[in-house]
Scaffold this motif. Structure first.
Motif: not given
Length: 491
Positions: A302-314
């Motif tokens: 793994g290198i990067t990952c979004a958070s499930y809390r980020d808004p959809q547009q992010v």
């Protein structure tokens, strides 16, 4: 920053103390509890130790998506041996030859599907004799010495070869554990999670999913096949709550969802291929789930990952932030660091970085050069723009195939697209595109694309296909696409 150095089996033992009767690994024929998995791992490890398997020995396993395969892989980790995972659809010997350095395989394992027979047959490369691995509850033999070096090679997997020659990557238990610890707060996990095992176990994305059953404590279910109806049936009947998948898998599920009850499906990591914001929104709305973009590779897990809390547009427009335990840089051609919003090569280091390529004695650089291009925006979100070696140089101008693919996918009716560079007598190279769409859409592609991108980005060659060729992990096989388009160019 804390790094975790416990082995997968150490996590398994802790889980067995806390929740021994919790289901852990399941398939069409039923579930094994945590206690049962631990008993089988200890029994199998004792049998393997008795026949001479020691830390650092290499055993070749066809990585079938089965409960028995998972247990055998864990037996080898218990001993400190290396599981050489090959694609079960092909001949193991041919796959091993794709690695330049000869891998010293001690045993080849053949997994048995008949539950009335031993779990696996081991064939010795030294004698040619066969041995049976049965997983009796209490196997005879001396106690197996503890193995605690999580940083030693534990798995050998092969890169997909979708854009070049395959490489043998040595992954440690330490790599997998720290990847999961970095995603633990980002991935929308709950105590009752049931994960879908639809990805190949010889691919890093599938391997991490297995490791998570011990490190994060969720259940893992393997559907009968990876045909979309079987996957959707598994989600419906087993109460699947989460999954890992490539965009093409999610899109196929969304297209056939109407016949199934998918209300249990809550979250999923999405990686391994381009996904436009429009496709991202469509998947989330159709499957009523939260997608979590991630970016990684065999060499760095793994290198990067979004958070499930980020808004959809992010979440729809990038692949998240760099893992906290990673160090990173976006480097320009001259070696300087890119500014915010400036494209360069993505370079990383950290606990998820591989042990190394098998047989490669080169000195380890401070940062691993991924070969991927991207930029970081003002919010710290990484955006991928393509592969460094995929750049097409047309009339002296650098062109990213990903930019053209994204533009093609934005055209209504185009469901998949792959762009590669082909030699051109006057322009040096030119883009060529293979596109999946209806015939009437195909006729207007040059004009539709021309209204979205600059003239020099419009491919010199378009070809329509019913489906793009794929690797075993679900990625577009760019080498095969190029071969097919070269044939079209010569016609």
């Amino acid at each position: 920053m804390l790094f975790y150095e416990d082995t997968l089996c150490a996590f398994l033992k802790v889980l067995a103390e806390r929740a021994p009767d919790q289901p852990m690994l399941g398939c069409e024929s039923g579930w094994l509890t945590v206690r049962q998995v631990l008993e089988r791992v200890e029994s199998g490890a004792r049998q393997l130790h008795k026949v001479g398997i020691r830390p650092g020995d290499y055993l070749c396993i066809p990585a079938q998506r089965t409960v028995n395969t998972c247990v055998v892989m864990l037996c080898l980790q218990r001993l400190g041996a290396v599981a050489v995972l090959t694609d079960p659809r092909g001949e193991a010997a041919a796959q091993l030859k794709s690695c330049e350095a000869a891998i010293p395989i001690k045993y080849y394992l053949t997994m048995n599907q008949d539950v009335s027979r031993p779990v696996a047959t081991l064939t010795s490369t030294a004698t040619g004799k066969d041995l049976c691995l049965s997983m009796r509850k209490k196997a005879a033999g001396a106690e197996v010495p503890p193995f605690a070096d999580a940083k030693a090679p534990g798995f050998l997997i092969f890169t997909s070869g979708s854009t070049g020659a395959k490489k043998a990557v040595m992954i440690s238990q330490y790599n997998l554990v720290n990847d999961l610890m970095d995603t633990r707060e980002l991935g929308y996990y709950t105590q009752d999670d049931v994960a879908l095992g639809a990805l190949p176990l010889d691919h890093i994305f599938g391997l991490v999913l297995l490791a998570g059953t011990m490190v994060l404590g969720y259940r893992l279910y393997f559907p009968k096949t990876t045909d979309i109806p079987h996957i959707l049936e598994a989600v419906s009947t087993q109460g699947i709550t989460r999954m890992n998948g490539v965009p093409s898998l999610y899109l196929a599920m969304a297209a056939e969802k109407e016949k199934y009850d998918l209300r249990s499906l809550r979250a999923g990591f999405i990686a391994g291929g381009p996904c436009t914001p429009g496709q991202f929104r469509y998947i989330e709305e159709a499957l009523e789930m939260t997608l979590i973009p991630a970016y990684g590779m065999s060499e760095c897990v793994g290198i990067t990952c979004a958070s499930y809390r980020d808004p959809q547009q992010v979440r729809a427009c990038g692949v998240g932030r760099f893992y906290p335990r990673n160090t990173w840089a976006i480097l320009l051609e001259d070696g300087g660091e890119a500014a915010v919003g400036q494209t360069g090569e993505i370079c990383v280091d950290g606990p998820t970085r591989m042990v190394g390529y098998f047989g490669d004695g080169s000195p380890r650089e401070a940062l691993f050069h991924t070969g991927d291009l991207g930029y970081v925006d003002g919010e710290g979100i990484l955006h991928l723009t393509g592969r460094k070696k995929d750049i097409i140089i047309r009339n002296g101008n650098n062109i990213s195939p990903l930019v053209i693919e994204d533009a093609l996918l934005s055209i209504q009716g185009v469901t998949a697209a792959a762009v590669v560079g082909l030699p051109h007598p006057t322009e040096g190279e030119c883009p060529a595109a293979m596109v999946v769409c209806r015939a009437e859409i195909y006729q207007t592609l040059p004009q539709a694309l021309g209204s979205r991108v600059q003239k020099n980005l419009v491919p010199a060659l378009f070809r329509r296909a019913e489906a793009l060729p794929m690797t075993g992990s679900g990625k577009t096989d760019k080498l095969r696409v190029r071969e097919m388009l070269l044939q079209c160019q010569g016609q």
